[in-house]
Scaffold this active site. Structure first.
Site, short mmCIF file in Angstrom:
data_model
loop_
_atom_site.label_atom_id
_atom_site.label_comp_id
_atom_site.label_asym_id
_atom_site.label_seq_id
_atom_site.Cartn_x
_atom_site.Cartn_y
_atom_site.Cartn_z
N ASP A 36 -48.06 64.25 80.85
CA ASP A 36 -47.37 63.05 80.37
C ASP A 36 -47.72 62.73 78.92
O ASP A 36 -47.22 61.75 78.37
CB ASP A 36 -47.71 61.85 81.25
CG ASP A 36 -46.82 61.81 82.49
OD1 ASP A 36 -46.02 62.77 82.66
OD2 ASP A 36 -46.90 60.86 83.27
N ASP A 281 -8.46 55.37 47.95
CA ASP A 281 -9.03 56.43 48.78
C ASP A 281 -9.27 55.95 50.21
O ASP A 281 -9.00 56.67 51.18
CB ASP A 281 -10.36 56.90 48.18
CG ASP A 281 -10.13 57.76 46.96
OD1 ASP A 281 -8.97 58.11 46.70
OD2 ASP A 281 -11.11 58.08 46.27
N GLY A 416 -13.46 65.48 56.47
CA GLY A 416 -12.44 65.99 57.38
C GLY A 416 -11.10 66.12 56.69
O GLY A 416 -10.36 67.09 56.89
N LEU A 417 -10.77 65.13 55.84
CA LEU A 417 -9.52 65.19 55.10
C LEU A 417 -9.52 66.38 54.15
O LEU A 417 -8.51 67.06 53.98
CB LEU A 417 -9.34 63.88 54.31
CG LEU A 417 -8.04 63.72 53.54
CD1 LEU A 417 -6.84 63.74 54.49
CD2 LEU A 417 -8.05 62.42 52.75
#
Length: 532
Positions: A36, A281, A416-417
């Protein structure tokens, strides 16, 4: 019983360790078997603390179960006090030690130690980590501040407050405390005690001296703050200052308590989220679908910021904090969705797939899920990993925290764009799959195409060869396979900014396998192939 690989929260004794490790002069004697002690690594490896947690484990072994494990605990407790000389100790049992039914609190009291002993009753099989942290902090506050009388203040003395909730292993707690302390200072408010993080047991005895309490993390400090309010009449600042609007509300709430004018502080705030989110943007990102999951405080705040400050659309909201399910359900109702309350990461993954978001905001669990699904993502909540303890200043609260949030939420979508645009122009001479980055053009100029023979079974009927550039990437020379209508429809379900890559990978896979036309099965076979 269900075996799990990932878990959002550990057992409640890990929550007690977060409190003990965040404090100074406090020691935790934990009745626990060998094995533990793993929890130490959470603090030294993930949070990169310079010292191991102030915890003494009894570390009894299997052969000890036939003897007197209570005596092992008493010996460990005495030795811990002699060695570390703490101002106070907390004692309890791990989930495994709970089964042997020793009583650490009762055993410690028989030792007549010269320091306060706070016994912890943490039911490991009913409760989890955040509850354990909350209960531990509450017991410490009640045990050490109870019965105290607040000090009299001279007339005209500055107003003071306690900042409650930050612990070890908390998501950005270190920098949040710095940011909120600075913000309170602009209103003329002095901080009496920050607890648990950085406080000593002696500091907790001074909690009643403050005029009010600021609760940054209700999961940890809500219970203790309510007790301080009932016992000493200390008001609670309930607004969690995360995001621009909430930080302004926080400033106004504090200003009302201390009789200050909030508007100069708000007017001089150095926050850029408001302007950036109005820029051209950012307008391109309006309406992006976002799925949010985490602890209740961060999930609710992230949803509010995403919807009202950044113009996104919240398509999923949930938490693993069952104690705060009511608050998360109420928040989800505002966005017209049903909250997801679960601690099963597979259920969360199914919900993400069903919601088809373009951005995922969550814990490290959701970061892994989003990476597998190739969706933009950002971590906003514990459980955490090393990257969530940056060396730089990076709060999530206050006006500077709003700037950090803008970067964290928006940049994954911008990236991503960018990938989407690269996909759109993949046939362009400058952006096609074989084109090197412009700054490598000089190196790439000398690359020569070579022709290799490939097995007939892997070629299109009329092609025996394919071009392979020197760096190994394939430039398919045979025609692209056709797509069935169903497969095209299925492809359109993939987020737009990864759709181009999914199409290329599938066509590449189909060409290598000699499959034409591409069906839904081909699409998922390709996904499984490249996902390995």
């Amino acid at each position: 019983m269900q075996l799990t690989v990932w878990t959002y929260e550990g057992p409640p004794h890990v929550g007690a360790m977060r409190v003990a490790t965040g404090m100074k002069g406090l020691h935790y004697v934990l009745h626990a078997p060998q094995g533990d002690t793993y929890a130490d690594l959470l603090f030294t490896m993930i949070e990169r603390r310079k010292a191991r947690p102030p915890v003494t484990y009894t570390t009894f072994q299997a052969r000890d179960l036939g003897s007197d494990t209570a005596e092992i605990f008493k010996t460990a407790c005495k030795e811990a006090v002699e060695r570390f000389d703490p101002q106070a100790i907390i004692v309890g049992a791990s989930c495994t030690a709970e089964l042997i039914q020793d009583d650490p609190g009762g055993l410690a009291k028989t030792l007549d130690l010269n320091v306060p002993v706070i016994p912890l009753e943490l039911p490991s099989y009913q409760k989890k980590e955040n509850w354990g942290a909350s209960e531990t902090f509450f017991q410490l506050v009640r045990g050490l501040a109870g019965g105290r009388t607040p000090e009299e203040k001279p007339e005209g003395a500055p107003k003071t407050c306690n900042i409650l909730g930050p612990t070890a292993l908390g998501f950005r707690h270190r920098d949040d405390v710095t940011e909120i302390t600075r913000l309170l200072g602009t209103l003329g408010v002095e901080v009496n005690v920050v607890a648990p993080m950085g406080a000593t047991p002696h500091d907790l005895t001074r909690l009643p001296n403050a005029d009010f309490n600021v609760v940054l993390y209700p999961e940890v400090a809500g219970q203790a703050a309510q007790w301080l309010k009932r016992t000493f009449g200390q008001p609670i600042v309930s607004t969690v200052p995360m995001g621009v609007n909430a930080t302004r509300q926080f400033v106004r709430e504090v200003a009302e308590l201390v009789g200050a004018d909030p508007e100069p502080v708000i007017a001089q705030a150095d926050e850029r989220l408001s302007w950036y989110s109005l820029s051209i943007d950012s307008n391109y990102l309006t309406g992006k679908r976002v799925f949010i999951f985490g602890d209740a405080t961060h999930a609710i705040a992230a949803a509010r910021i995403a919807e009202h400050e950044l113009g996104f659309k919240v398509c999923g909201l949930g938490t693993y904090s069952r104690e705060f399910a009511r608050e998360v359900r109420a928040a989800a109702k505002e966005y017209g969705i049903e909250a997801l309350i679960t601690d099963d990461h597979l259920e969360v993954e199914d919900a993400i797939v069903a919601a088809q978001p373009e951005l995922v905001l969550g814990t490290q669990m959701e970061r892994h899920i989003a990476k597998r699904l190739r969706i933009g993502c950002a971590v906003i909540s514990a459980p955490v990993h090393v990257q969530d303890f940056p060396a730089r200043y990076s709060p999530f609260m206050g006006f500077e925290g709003a700037n950090v949030i803008f970067d964290s939420f928006v940049h994954p979508l911008v990236m991503g764009l960018e990938e989407h645009l690269l996909g759109m122009f993949r046939e362009d001479f400058e952006f096609n799959d074989d084109a090197q980055a412009s700054h490598l053009a000089a190196l790439h100029a000398g690359a020569k195409h070579e022709t290799i023979e490939i097995p007939e079974a892997q070629t299109a009927p009329d092609d025996k060869t394919q071009d392979v550039v020197a760096n190994g990437s394939v430039a398919a020379s045979f025609g692209s396979p056709s797509w069935t209508d169903d497969a095209e429809l299925e492809l359109k379900k993939i987020p737009f900014f990864v759709r181009g890559k999914a199409r290329r990978n599938t066509e590449r896979f189909a060409a290598e396998q000699g499959v034409n036309p591409i069906t839904i099965e081909t699409l998922y076979d390709a996904k499984a192939h490249y996902g390995r």
